[in-house]
Enzyme design. Structure first.
Site, PDB file in Angstrom:
ATOM      1  N   ASP A 160       1.216  -0.977  -0.268  1.00 11.44           N
ATOM      2  CA  ASP A 160       0.202  -0.243  -0.128  1.00 11.44           C
ATOM      3  C   ASP A 160       0.897   0.973   0.142  1.00 11.44           C
ATOM      4  O   ASP A 160       2.178   1.266   0.147  1.00 11.44           O
ATOM      5  CB  ASP A 160      -1.211  -0.135   1.094  1.00 11.44           C
ATOM      6  CG  ASP A 160      -0.434  -0.283   2.563  1.00 11.44           C
ATOM      7  OD1 ASP A 160       1.083  -0.333   2.520  1.00 11.44           O
ATOM      8  OD2 ASP A 160      -1.255  -0.702   3.461  1.00 11.44           O
ATOM      9  N   ASN A 181      -7.235  -3.100  14.584  1.00 11.77           N
ATOM     10  CA  ASN A 181      -8.584  -3.453  13.939  1.00 11.77           C
ATOM     11  C   ASN A 181      -8.819  -4.315  13.206  1.00 11.77           C
ATOM     12  O   ASN A 181      -9.482  -4.400  12.957  1.00 11.77           O
ATOM     13  CB  ASN A 181      -9.630  -2.305  13.851  1.00 11.77           C
ATOM     14  CG  ASN A 181      -8.333  -1.716  12.069  1.00 11.77           C
ATOM     15  OD1 ASN A 181      -7.500  -2.188  11.620  1.00 11.77           O
ATOM     16  ND2 ASN A 181      -8.961  -0.353  11.448  1.00 11.77           N
ATOM     17  N   HIS A 235      -6.546  -5.239  10.977  1.00 10.09           N
ATOM     18  CA  HIS A 235      -6.402  -4.535   8.609  1.00 10.09           C
ATOM     19  C   HIS A 235      -5.604  -5.333   8.212  1.00 10.09           C
ATOM     20  O   HIS A 235      -4.655  -5.839   9.171  1.00 10.09           O
ATOM     21  CB  HIS A 235      -6.394  -3.016   8.737  1.00 10.09           C
ATOM     22  CG  HIS A 235      -5.762  -2.433   8.908  1.00 10.09           C
ATOM     23  ND1 HIS A 235      -4.919  -0.671   9.300  1.00 10.09           N
ATOM     24  CD2 HIS A 235      -4.312  -2.746   9.378  1.00 10.09           C
ATOM     25  CE1 HIS A 235      -4.593  -0.298   9.451  1.00 10.09           C
ATOM     26  NE2 HIS A 235      -3.462  -1.236   9.958  1.00 10.09           N
ATOM     27  N   GLU A 276      -9.864  -1.962   5.600  1.00  8.05           N
ATOM     28  CA  GLU A 276     -10.062  -1.974   6.924  1.00  8.05           C
ATOM     29  C   GLU A 276     -11.701  -2.625   7.188  1.00  8.05           C
ATOM     30  O   GLU A 276     -11.931  -2.642   6.257  1.00  8.05           O
ATOM     31  CB  GLU A 276     -10.344  -0.354   6.936  1.00  8.05           C
ATOM     32  CG  GLU A 276      -9.781   0.507   6.728  1.00  8.05           C
ATOM     33  CD  GLU A 276      -8.620   0.999   7.698  1.00  8.05           C
ATOM     34  OE1 GLU A 276      -8.245  -0.279   8.228  1.00  8.05           O
ATOM     35  OE2 GLU A 276      -7.874   2.342   8.076  1.00  8.05           O
TER      36      GLU A 276
END
Ligand code: PGA
Length: 242
Positions: free
Chosen positions: A67, A136, A138, A143
């Site tokens: 990313d 979280n 990811h 996400e």
């Protein structure tokens, strides 16, 4: 799924570097999928050392990163381009033309995403994908959501990711709100996955990812369906599991 439990972060980094080195030694033309964040830095240091000692040769290796932030120049200290050159590429004998990251400054981001998928396809796919995991759940910048994403796409970062990453920026408002990320589908097509995890703060999400229901609300839970996942995690990260 194989799980290697290590003593601490350094031990995790050494073990992971050994796994990546074995891949590079056995298959010198491998395509490595690489990750940013704090977690893989120790592994990159170890790989640089092995290269320096002449034990691992990256001259025919290709890499593709997960990313990149939208809107940060490559020279920006928080861009993932800058991160990769600082922590790894400048320290190993990889060829400049063999490393790929999404261009977060592309005018046409949709085209950038489809071009990135095409680059991965032209390379013949990813042999070994390194992953960290966000608090979280990811992976890459995929996400928590109501559906698993497929291909490389533009992501709106969640508040929790922006807060987590604000530690690297002067102020929270400076954290980009969007990123280009490989999709879950892109990641799942990698032939082998190496998931790294360190620290007590990740123990609950690691447990949920590996053992709870597969649900896009925990993106890493999809890894349960991948046929060749190796987890290298320190005992703190594994404290909710073993
Ligand atoms: P970290 O980030 O390695 O800095 O904890 C992991 C991630 O967010 O994927």
């Amino acid at each position: 799924m194989k799980i290697f439990k290590t003593r601490d972060y350094n031990d995790m980094s050494r073990t992971a570097a050994n796994i990546v080195s074995a891949q590079v030694i056995l298959f010198p033309k491998s395509v490595l999928g690489l990750a940013t964040g704090d977690t893989p830095i120790g592994m990159y240091n170890q790989l640089a050392k092995k290269c320096d000692q002449g034990d691992v040769d990256f001259c025919a290796i290709k890499t593709v990163n997960l990313d990149e932030y939208v809107g940060l120049a490559r020279e920006h200290e928080q861009s993932y381009y800058y991160f990769m050159w600082t922590h790894l590429f400048n320290k190993i004998n990889i060829k400049r033309e063999n490393v790929f990251l999404p261009n977060g400054q592309a005018n046409d981001l949709e085209k950038e995403c489809s071009d990135y998928e095409a680059i991965i396809e032209r390379m013949g796919g990813i042999d070994l994908q390194v992953l960290g995991i966000g608090c979280n759940g990811h992976i890459g910048f995929n996400e928590p959501s109501s559906a698993f994403t497929k291909n490389t796409h533009v992501v709106n970062l969640t508040e929790s990711t922006i807060s987590a990453n604000s530690r690297f920026f002067d102020k929270k408002e400076d954290v980009p709100k969007r990123a280009v990320s490989m999709g879950i589908g892109t990641i799942m097509q990698a032939r082998r996955i190496l998931l790294l995890c360190s620290g007590k703060q990740k123990s609950e999400i690691l447990y949920q990812s590996l053992y709870a229901d597969i649900d896009p609300i925990i993106p890493a839970s999809i890894l349960q369906l991948h046929p060749n996942v190796t987890v290298v995690a320190d005992q703190d990260a594994l404290s909710a599991i073993v």
